[in-house]
Design a protein around this motif. Structure first.
Motif, mmCIF file in Angstrom:
data_model
loop_
_atom_site.group_PDB
_atom_site.id
_atom_site.type_symbol
_atom_site.label_atom_id
_atom_site.label_comp_id
_atom_site.label_asym_id
_atom_site.label_seq_id
_atom_site.Cartn_x
_atom_site.Cartn_y
_atom_site.Cartn_z
ATOM 1 N N ALA A 113 0.846 -1.190 0.000
ATOM 2 C CA ALA A 113 0.000 0.000 0.000
ATOM 3 C C ALA A 113 0.880 1.238 0.000
ATOM 4 O O ALA A 113 2.120 1.147 0.086
ATOM 5 N N ASP A 115 0.576 5.413 1.678
ATOM 6 C CA ASP A 115 -0.216 6.279 2.569
ATOM 7 C C ASP A 115 0.236 7.732 2.464
ATOM 8 O O ASP A 115 1.352 8.072 2.861
ATOM 9 N N ARG A 135 -12.850 5.020 7.553
ATOM 10 C CA ARG A 135 -12.960 3.820 6.732
ATOM 11 C C ARG A 135 -14.339 3.196 6.866
ATOM 12 O O ARG A 135 -14.877 3.106 7.964
ATOM 13 N N ILE A 143 -5.438 7.400 7.625
ATOM 14 C CA ILE A 143 -4.792 8.100 6.510
ATOM 15 C C ILE A 143 -5.479 7.602 5.229
ATOM 16 O O ILE A 143 -5.775 6.410 5.123
ATOM 17 N N GLY A 145 -5.025 6.125 2.540
ATOM 18 C CA GLY A 145 -4.108 5.318 1.721
ATOM 19 C C GLY A 145 -4.826 4.213 0.981
ATOM 20 O O GLY A 145 -6.029 4.034 1.118
ATOM 21 N N GLY A 146 -4.056 3.443 0.211
ATOM 22 C CA GLY A 146 -4.651 2.321 -0.516
ATOM 23 C C GLY A 146 -3.593 1.474 -1.184
ATOM 24 O O GLY A 146 -2.398 1.747 -1.081
ATOM 25 N N MET A 147 -4.061 0.460 -1.871
ATOM 26 C CA MET A 147 -3.168 -0.539 -2.482
ATOM 27 C C MET A 147 -2.455 0.016 -3.724
ATOM 28 O O MET A 147 -3.048 0.760 -4.507
ATOM 29 N N GLU A 165 -10.219 8.696 -2.249
ATOM 30 C CA GLU A 165 -10.764 8.616 -0.890
ATOM 31 C C GLU A 165 -11.127 9.974 -0.305
ATOM 32 O O GLU A 165 -12.065 10.074 0.478
ATOM 33 N N VAL A 183 2.868 -2.860 8.253
ATOM 34 C CA VAL A 183 1.746 -2.164 8.886
ATOM 35 C C VAL A 183 1.079 -3.142 9.849
ATOM 36 O O VAL A 183 0.799 -4.291 9.485
ATOM 37 N N ASP A 185 -1.779 -4.170 10.715
ATOM 38 C CA ASP A 185 -3.140 -4.083 10.181
ATOM 39 C C ASP A 185 -3.972 -5.250 10.725
ATOM 40 O O ASP A 185 -3.478 -6.396 10.768
ATOM 41 N N ARG A 187 -6.060 -6.961 9.398
ATOM 42 C CA ARG A 187 -6.307 -8.007 8.397
ATOM 43 C C ARG A 187 -5.138 -8.973 8.259
ATOM 44 O O ARG A 187 -5.254 -9.999 7.577
ATOM 45 N N MET A 194 0.041 -6.510 5.427
ATOM 46 C CA MET A 194 0.130 -5.206 4.783
ATOM 47 C C MET A 194 1.512 -4.592 5.002
ATOM 48 O O MET A 194 2.076 -4.668 6.088
ATOM 49 N N THR A 196 3.649 -0.799 3.654
ATOM 50 C CA THR A 196 3.330 0.487 3.033
ATOM 51 C C THR A 196 4.552 1.370 2.877
ATOM 52 O O THR A 196 5.605 1.134 3.493
ATOM 53 N N TYR A 236 -6.641 3.994 12.660
ATOM 54 C CA TYR A 236 -6.601 2.618 12.142
ATOM 55 C C TYR A 236 -5.172 2.054 12.127
ATOM 56 O O TYR A 236 -4.208 2.780 11.872
ATOM 57 N N HIS A 239 -1.340 3.569 11.961
ATOM 58 C CA HIS A 239 -1.290 4.917 11.385
ATOM 59 C C HIS A 239 -0.850 5.963 12.401
ATOM 60 O O HIS A 239 -0.255 6.978 12.030
HETATM 61 C C1 RP5 Z 1 -3.271 -0.104 5.667
HETATM 62 O O1 RP5 Z 1 -4.334 -0.378 4.807
HETATM 63 C C2 RP5 Z 1 -2.362 0.801 4.891
HETATM 64 O O2 RP5 Z 1 -1.591 1.599 5.774
HETATM 65 C C3 RP5 Z 1 -3.318 1.592 4.037
HETATM 66 O O3 RP5 Z 1 -3.745 2.748 4.714
HETATM 67 C C4 RP5 Z 1 -4.522 0.663 3.875
HETATM 68 C C5 RP5 Z 1 -4.644 0.093 2.478
HETATM 69 O O4 RP5 Z 1 -5.720 -0.796 2.422
HETATM 70 P P1 RP5 Z 1 -7.141 -0.377 1.857
HETATM 71 O O5 RP5 Z 1 -7.464 0.995 2.419
HETATM 72 O O6 RP5 Z 1 -6.999 -0.307 0.374
HETATM 73 O O7 RP5 Z 1 -8.092 -1.398 2.341
HETATM 74 O O8 RP5 Z 1 -2.637 -1.271 6.059
#
Ligand code: RP5
Length: 253
Positions: A113, A115, A135, A143, A145-147, A165, A183, A185, A187, A194, A196, A236, A239
């Protein structure tokens, strides 16, 4: 400048139950000393979970094949070389999480990802604000952010995600890199996690005031969030750690 202890970067991936996940390690906390893969833990029986959405997105989608041995090449990671287990599955560089398989993450190993931390001086003296999104999946502020898409430059991902976003067009090519790595995360699993690249840009008051943020598809709200200790704590994943780095940079440019 000191960062968080390694264990602090692997708390949510050990203890938080993601809404769509089974309970990590059958609800039993993994002892701190048994988290590293280098420490034997013969009775470890993680719960196997790969979400249906991941399995449905192969071969025509964003996910890797269910059979990890079908992948060629070495697993990439910002953290260094990735170890694999006896079945060829990449091992989370921070250690055990209580979930095997990929959870809701599409890639075996690191899921990359980017950020963008975009800040401005707040209305209250001494208070910095960040353009943050809420989210949709967890309801937490984050933040925006994304993939990283295949073949995409990090600065492109940062700008694209910021637009998708937070609804704001911003050139991120001159943003300053604050962090590159794991990260924490919710998940993350034993075999998918994850990572970043975090970049920071501090805007002038006039430019920040000219922006008109609006929440995109993955966000239910967007706002300039005061970076108070309470707001940071509620962010989240890891972050808060990334944002503290931005605050230190503002204080010591
Ligand atoms: C976090 O998930 C990263 O830091 C980034 O902010 C985010 C990316 O995942 P999605 O937002 O696309 O689900 O681990």
């Amino acid at each position: 400048m000191s960062g968080p202890r390694a264990s602090q970067l692997h708390e949510k991936a050990r203890f938080l139950r993601h809404a769509s996940y089974p309970e990590r390690n059958h609800g039993v906390a993994i002892p701190d000393d048994r988290v590293p893969w280098t420490v034997a833990y013969p009775e470890y029986r993680p719960v196997s979970f790969t979400a249906p959405s991941v399995l449905e997105n192969w071969p025509n989608g964003w996910a890797d094949p269910p059979d990890v041995t079908k992948l060629t090449g070495v697993f990439q990671s910002h953290t260094g070389p990735v170890a694999v287990d006896g079945e060829g599955r990449p091992l989370n560089p921070m250690g055990r999480t209580g979930i095997s398989g990929r959870g809701v993450l599409g890639r075996w190993g690191a899921n990359f990802a980017a950020d963008p931390i975009v800040t401005r001086d707040g209305a209250r003296p001494g208070v910095v604000e960040m353009l943050a999104i809420r989210r949709r999946d967890t309801g937490e502020w984050a933040i925006p952010g994304g993939m990283v898409d295949r073949g995409e430059e990090i600065s492109e991902t940062l700008a694209r995600e910021f637009m998708e976003e937070a609804g704001v067009t911003l050139d991120m090519r001159d943003a300053h890199e604050l962090y590159r790595g794991y990260v924490d995360d919710p998940r993350n699993t034993d075999h998918a996690w994850m990572e970043t690249v975090v970049k920071h840009k501090h805007l002038s008051p006039a430019f920040a005031a000219s922006l008109a943020p609006r929440a995109g598809d993955d966000a239910s709200e967007v706002r300039w969030m005061a970076l108070t200790p309470e707001n940071l704590e509620a962010l989240y994943a890891s972050h808060a750690d990334f944002v503290r780095r931005a605050l230190r940079r503002i204080q010591n440019p």
